[in-house]
Each structure stands twice: as structure tokens, then as C-alpha cells.
Motif scaffolding. Structure first.
Motif, PDB file in Angstrom:
ATOM      1  N   ALA A 168       0.832  -1.202   0.000  1.00  0.00           N
ATOM      2  CA  ALA A 168       0.000   0.000   0.000  1.00  0.00           C
ATOM      3  C   ALA A 168       0.867   1.252   0.000  1.00  0.00           C
ATOM      4  N   ARG A 169       1.936   1.244   0.774  1.00  0.00           N
ATOM      5  CA  ARG A 169       2.825   2.407   0.810  1.00  0.00           C
ATOM      6  C   ARG A 169       3.438   2.670  -0.560  1.00  0.00           C
ATOM      7  N   SER A 198      -4.353   6.803  -0.874  1.00  0.00           N
ATOM      8  CA  SER A 198      -4.288   6.220   0.470  1.00  0.00           C
ATOM      9  C   SER A 198      -5.682   5.948   1.022  1.00  0.00           C
ATOM     10  N   TYR A 199      -6.581   6.915   0.838  1.00  0.00           N
ATOM     11  CA  TYR A 199      -7.943   6.755   1.343  1.00  0.00           C
ATOM     12  C   TYR A 199      -8.647   5.593   0.638  1.00  0.00           C
ATOM     13  N   ARG A 204     -10.645  -0.114   0.861  1.00  0.00           N
ATOM     14  CA  ARG A 204     -10.709  -1.435   0.230  1.00  0.00           C
ATOM     15  C   ARG A 204      -9.992  -2.524   1.010  1.00  0.00           C
ATOM     16  N   LYS A 205      -8.927  -2.159   1.742  1.00  0.00           N
ATOM     17  CA  LYS A 205      -8.063  -3.182   2.318  1.00  0.00           C
ATOM     18  C   LYS A 205      -8.059  -3.250   3.848  1.00  0.00           C
ATOM     19  N   LEU A 206      -8.205  -2.132   4.531  1.00  0.00           N
ATOM     20  CA  LEU A 206      -7.959  -2.104   5.972  1.00  0.00           C
ATOM     21  C   LEU A 206      -8.931  -2.984   6.754  1.00  0.00           C
ATOM     22  N   LYS A 207      -8.367  -3.790   7.649  1.00  0.00           N
ATOM     23  CA  LYS A 207      -9.152  -4.596   8.573  1.00  0.00           C
ATOM     24  C   LYS A 207      -8.631  -4.363   9.998  1.00  0.00           C
ATOM     25  N   VAL A 208      -9.580  -4.215  10.907  1.00  0.00           N
ATOM     26  CA  VAL A 208      -9.250  -3.875  12.296  1.00  0.00           C
ATOM     27  C   VAL A 208      -9.833  -4.934  13.226  1.00  0.00           C
ATOM     28  N   TYR A 209      -9.029  -5.355  14.181  1.00  0.00           N
ATOM     29  CA  TYR A 209      -9.537  -6.242  15.230  1.00  0.00           C
ATOM     30  C   TYR A 209      -9.742  -5.425  16.498  1.00  0.00           C
ATOM     31  N   PHE A 244     -14.977  -2.476   8.440  1.00  0.00           N
ATOM     32  CA  PHE A 244     -13.557  -2.540   8.803  1.00  0.00           C
ATOM     33  C   PHE A 244     -13.237  -3.613   9.841  1.00  0.00           C
ATOM     34  N   VAL A 245     -14.169  -3.962  10.706  1.00  0.00           N
ATOM     35  CA  VAL A 245     -13.878  -4.858  11.825  1.00  0.00           C
ATOM     36  C   VAL A 245     -13.938  -6.324  11.377  1.00  0.00           C
TER      37      VAL A 245
END
Length: 537
Positions: A168-169, A198-199, A204-209, A244-245
Motif C-alpha cells: 500500500a505504501r 491512500s484513502y 478497500r483493504k484495511l481490517k481492524v480487530y 472494517f472490523v
């Protein structure tokens, strides 16, 4: 003669009470003097030598309730306290109270001076600050340095999530150049191409626990009203997010610690009132999740984050969560806030959790007849100076103290904001203030007077395009600074305030580019630029 701890405390607080009483007498009645040019100094001091633990006290200095916000003035172990009181009738009063172990000292000095040196006396309060000021341009340099230094612990073992973040970076750095996007204006961003890329990747990709451990009210209980509403709204929306979760922590790029520093500060009782005790309590939670899960230990907490709007958010987390991403309202770069690592959280004073967008909007520039507006309680050293210098001095400067908290007073406060060209956002006890977001919501150009304050979303927004930064020591020249801004420049800034407004709004159901998404993006952006893999040197 041997004193017990209780006797020493009584003696100490007796001295403080006496000094305070003397100061109040001087403030309201002045010091009698036959010679108009005379100067008198009164010093009251008391020193007690003893190994005494300071009993925590808390002074509530008011809830502006629309004219600012409720702030706590707190004293604890080994904390120096400095109160500056600017008296009327050309009298300057300074009360300095220092509490520390093993020596406790109380000293008060009262100075009387002629009218010609009043401004010098007032400004001396600002010039005797213990820390130097970091300018916005210097903050820009610190940000660029941070984004290129990758200051993050190397993980103990590899993860596919790290590789995804590195990818991603690379995509962000090589984003295709765009000049304008639907719903966005390039002029308010540092680099609209990188922000857009970035947004989009975050969505599309970010997942948070989200950790399930932790009992209410300190964990998992959002407070969506009042001064600390930002941490409450984010917690509420993050925990309920289906986008996201994830339930499986192995699929997560980031791990959210759902703690309310506000609740931590107020829920544990008298035995947990010092910063150290509260920080240790938070450490117990970190130790719990580190024992139960493997993820904290893998990165030393570098892929973990928390969101804290309470003033103590920084001090309670900077030791045990030093590797983590911290979204903080108290974004003071001189007190440990790390540009490019931590993220600046906006202070949003929400009065009704059911109507977070009430009173949005303001008058057109041509109808804004007030040059500058400020009203609020006299918290900290700066606001008394601001009011002393500018209250009732110029017809186009509405610089006031606290306004009435009646419905009429609150309505007048909003009317002043909606009718002013510039809204003064002066620091209180800490650098942050809800007036920044209030100004944006009322489409008034923010004038930020708070040295070392890092504004929200600093890594992507070009704040100098829609806000004015004035050094605290330049407050005497405030009106000239504002009048020197060309009309065309002001109109452009005011238009950009309206453009950036969408990034500072809470919605019950999050919408694209709103405050929830911007806070999460800042956390994502920080991690993307700091992630390391086992193979990287």
C-alpha cells in the motif's frame, strides 16, 4: 518537634488558602499607595521538608457550555502548577504554586506597575514559558522526516498483513497525479493524489480487530456527548463497523484498544487519582492482551492504536504504549506528541448525541461584519492576556470572557461565530480547544493561538490554506496581523473552510470522508509509513 503527615497537609493548605485570600483582596481592591508611580512587592512563602505524598485535588474551573468547554485543572505527584491571574486596574497578579516531593513550596508575588508598562507585564507571562515554540514550518519538516525514517520496531516474525501494508505504501508513493476529484478540492491537501490513493486503499483493504477484553465503563462504553465526545464517537462507530472490523485477529492490519481515558480518569475512585496509578491500570490491560494473544508481542504494540481526547491521554500512554499509534486531542509536540507517529484528534464538543450536526453553517463573507471573535472561560495563561489586551478596545474585535450560559447567551455565541470573519482559537490549560472545529462548522476562518499545537489530520491537510497561525507572543499584534491579510486571501481561506468542513463532522452512520473515516485514515497512514518486515534492513 515532630509533625504527622496530616499536620503537614493542614499547614500546607492553610498557607495556600491564605495566599489565595490575599491575592483575591489585591485583585479586587488593589494595593493602597500614596505615590502613583510606586511599586510594591509582596511575597508569601512557606516550605515544609518532609517525605509526604501529595494528595490529589481537582478543581473544576467551569463548563463554558458553548463558550468553550469544561476543562479540569489537576494537581498530582511531582507536578508543578503555575496559575497566572491578570488583575484589573493596571495591577498584575501572579500566583505561583509549586507542589513536589520532598519539598513543597508556596510563593506569591504581587506587582503594581504604571499603565505604560501594563502590556509588557502581560506579555512577560508568555515570554517566561519554559518551552520554546515549534513553528508550523518546523512541524512540516518534522513530518517529512518522520515519514522517511520508519521509526518502528522490527516484528518478531513475518505477517502477510505487513506485506500488504508495504504494498500500500508503494502504491501511495507512486500514485497517479490528479488535480481535482469529485467532492475534494486540491488546495486544502498537501498532496491530493497521495491522499486519494491512500484513502481508497484504506477503504478497500484495511481490517481492524477490536479487543473484547475489558469491563465497562472504562472499556467498550462510548461517551458521545460533551468535551470528550471524539473518543466516544469513534469507539461507538468503530465497534459497530461491519466494513472494517474482523472477528479473526489474524486477518487484521491494526488492533484497536477500546479504552475511554475519560472513564479511566473518573471511574476508579480516590485510590487511582495519580497519572502513575492510572497508567499502571492501563498497563494491566496491555499485559492481559499480551498474555492472551500473540499480536502485541509480535510488534511491541506498533500495529495497535487507541483514541483519546482527555487531557491526560498523552501522559497515561506515552510509556507503556510508546510504539503504538495514538490519536490524541492533546497534540502538544513539546509534551511528547510525535508528528508522523501519533495523530491529532479533533476536539468536538457535542451537546446532543442525536443531533451532532446542529447549527451547521454560517453567513456569507459579505455579511460578516465582525473582524475577530472570542469568548470563553479564563483557562490557562493565554486567555486572560487576550481579553486584557483586546476586550472593548476596537469595535470590530469581539473579544470577551465567559458569556451567559442561558439559551439566549448560547444563541448569541453562535451568532457571533456565524457573523465573524475570523474566530480566535486560543489555548486553555492545554493546547487543544473545540473552537477549531466550532469555527469550521460555522464557516469562520480559525485563528489558532496555541504554540506547539499540531492540528488534526496534519499529515494530509494543508492547514495554512484555511487557517491562520499566530504565535502566542504576537498576541499584542493580533488585529494588525488579521487586517494585513488581503481580502482575496481571506475569501479564498473562507471558501476552503467550507470545503474542509466535511472532514470534521460526525454522522450516526459514517459517510465518505467524514470525521470517523478521517481519524481512521490518519491511523492507517501512520502505520503504512512505519511498518517493517523481517527482511527489511
Amino acid at each position: 518537634m515532630r509533625f504527622h503527615h496530616a499536620d503537614i497537609r493542614k499547614l500546607l493548605f492553610g498557607i495556600i488558602f491564605t495566599v489565595g485570600f490575599i491575592v483575591l483582596l489585591v485583585q479586587y481592591f488593589g494595593i493602597p499607595c500614596r505615590n502613583a508611580s510606586c511599586s510594591s512587592t509582596v511575597k508569601v512563602s512557606g516550605i515544609v521538608d518532609s517525605q509526604v505524598s501529595v494528595v490529589k485535588t481537582e478543581i473544576k474551573l467551569g463548563d463554558d457550555d458553548g463558550n468553550g468547554y469544561e476543562e479540569e485543572y489537576e494537581k498530582g505527584q511531582r507536578k508543578d502548577v503555575s496559575l497566572s491571574i491578570v488583575a484589573i486596574s493596571n495591577v498584575k497578579v501572579e500566583l505561583n504554586v509549586s507542589l513536589e516531593k520532598p519539598k513543597m513550596a508556596v510563593e506569591s508575588s504581587v506587582f503594581v506597575s504604571g499603565k505604560e508598562s501594563r502590556e509588557g507585564n502581560l506579555l512577560s507571562i508568555l515570554r517566561h514559558k519554559q518551552v520554546s515554540s515549534v513553528s508550523v514550518s518546523q512541524m512540516n519538516t518534522l513530518l517529512m522526516q518522520s515519514l522517511s525514517s520508519f521509526q518502528s520496531p522490527k516484528p518478531r516474525w513475518s505477517s502477510a498483513r505487513d506485506s500488504e501494508m508495504l504494498s500500500a505504501r508503494s502504491e501511495i508513493e507512486n500514485a497517479s497525479v490528479v488535480h481535482e476529484l469529485i467532492g475534494l478540492n486540491a488546495s486544502i491537501y498537501r498532496n491530493i493524489s497521495k491522499f486519494q490513493r491512500s484513502y481508497d486503499l484504506m477503504e478497500r483493504k484495511l481490517k481492524v480487530y477490536v479487543y473484547k477484553e475489558g469491563a465497562k465503563p472504562i472499556f467498550h462504553k462510548p461517551y458521545p456527548r460533551g468535551i470528550y465526545a471524539s473518543e466516544g464517537w469513534f469507539m461507538k462507530l468503530m465497534e459497530s463497523s461491519k466494513k472494517f472490523v474482523v472477528k479473526d485477529p489474524r486477518k487484521a492490519h491494526l488492533f484497536y484498544i477500546p479504552v475511554s481515558i475519560k472513564a479511566l480518569r473518573t471511574s476508579l475512585g480516590q485510590d487511582f487519582q495519580t497519572p502513575k496509578n492510572l497508567a499502571d491500570h492501563l498497563k494491566e490491560y496491555v499485559d492481559l492482551i499480551a498474555r492472551k494473544y500473540k499480536f502485541w508481542n509480535r510488534t511491541g504494540g506498533a500495529d495497535h492504536f487507541l483514541v483519546a481526547c482527555h487531557d491526560w491521554g498523552n501522559k497515561l500512554t506515552k510509556k507503556h504504549m510508546r510504539n503504538s499509534v495514538r490519536a490524541l486531542c492533546n497534540s502538544n509536540v513539546a509534551q511528547g506528541f510525535r508528528i508522523g507517529v501519533d495523530t491529532a484528534l479533533p476536539v468536538t464538543y457535542i451537546r446532543s448525541s442525536q443531533s451532532p450536526l446542529e447549527y451547521l453553517g454560517g453567513k456569507a463573507p459579505s455579511e460578516r461584519k465582525i473582524l475577530a471573535f472570542f469568548a470563553g472561560s479564563m483557562h490557562g495563561y493565554l486567555r486572560p492576556v487576550l481579553v486584557q489586551l483586546w476586550e472593548n478596545k476596537e469595535p470590530d474585535m469581539k473579544i470577551l470572557g465567559p458569556m451567559p450560559r442561558s439559551p439566549e447567551g448560547k444563541k448569541l455565541y453562535r451568532e457571533y461565530m456565524k457573523s465573524s470573519r475570523y474566530c480566535i482559537c486560543a489555548r486553555g490549560y492545554e493546547v487543544h480547544t473545540p473552537r477549531v472545529v466550532e469555527a469550521i462548522m460555522n464557516e469562520c476562518v480559525p485563528v489558532i493561538i496555541a504554540d506547539n499545537y499540531v492540528p488534526p489530520f496534519f499529515e494530509v491537510l494543508d492547514w495554512e490554506e484555511f487557517a491562520v497561525f499566530v504565535k502566542e507572543e504576537d498576541i499584542m499584534n493580533l488585529r494588525n496581523i488579521l487586517l494585513s491579510i488581503p481580502e482575496e486571501r481571506y475569501l479564498g481561506m473562507q471558501a476552503r473552510v467550507k470545503m474542509v468542513q466535511q472532514h470534521f463532522l460526525w454522522h450516526k452512520k459514517p459517510v465518505k470522508f467524514d470525521l470517523f473515516h478521517m481519524v481512521l485514515h490518519s491511523i492507517w497512514y501512520s502505520r503504512v509509513y512505519r511498518v517493517k518486515t523481517r527482511s527489511r534492513h
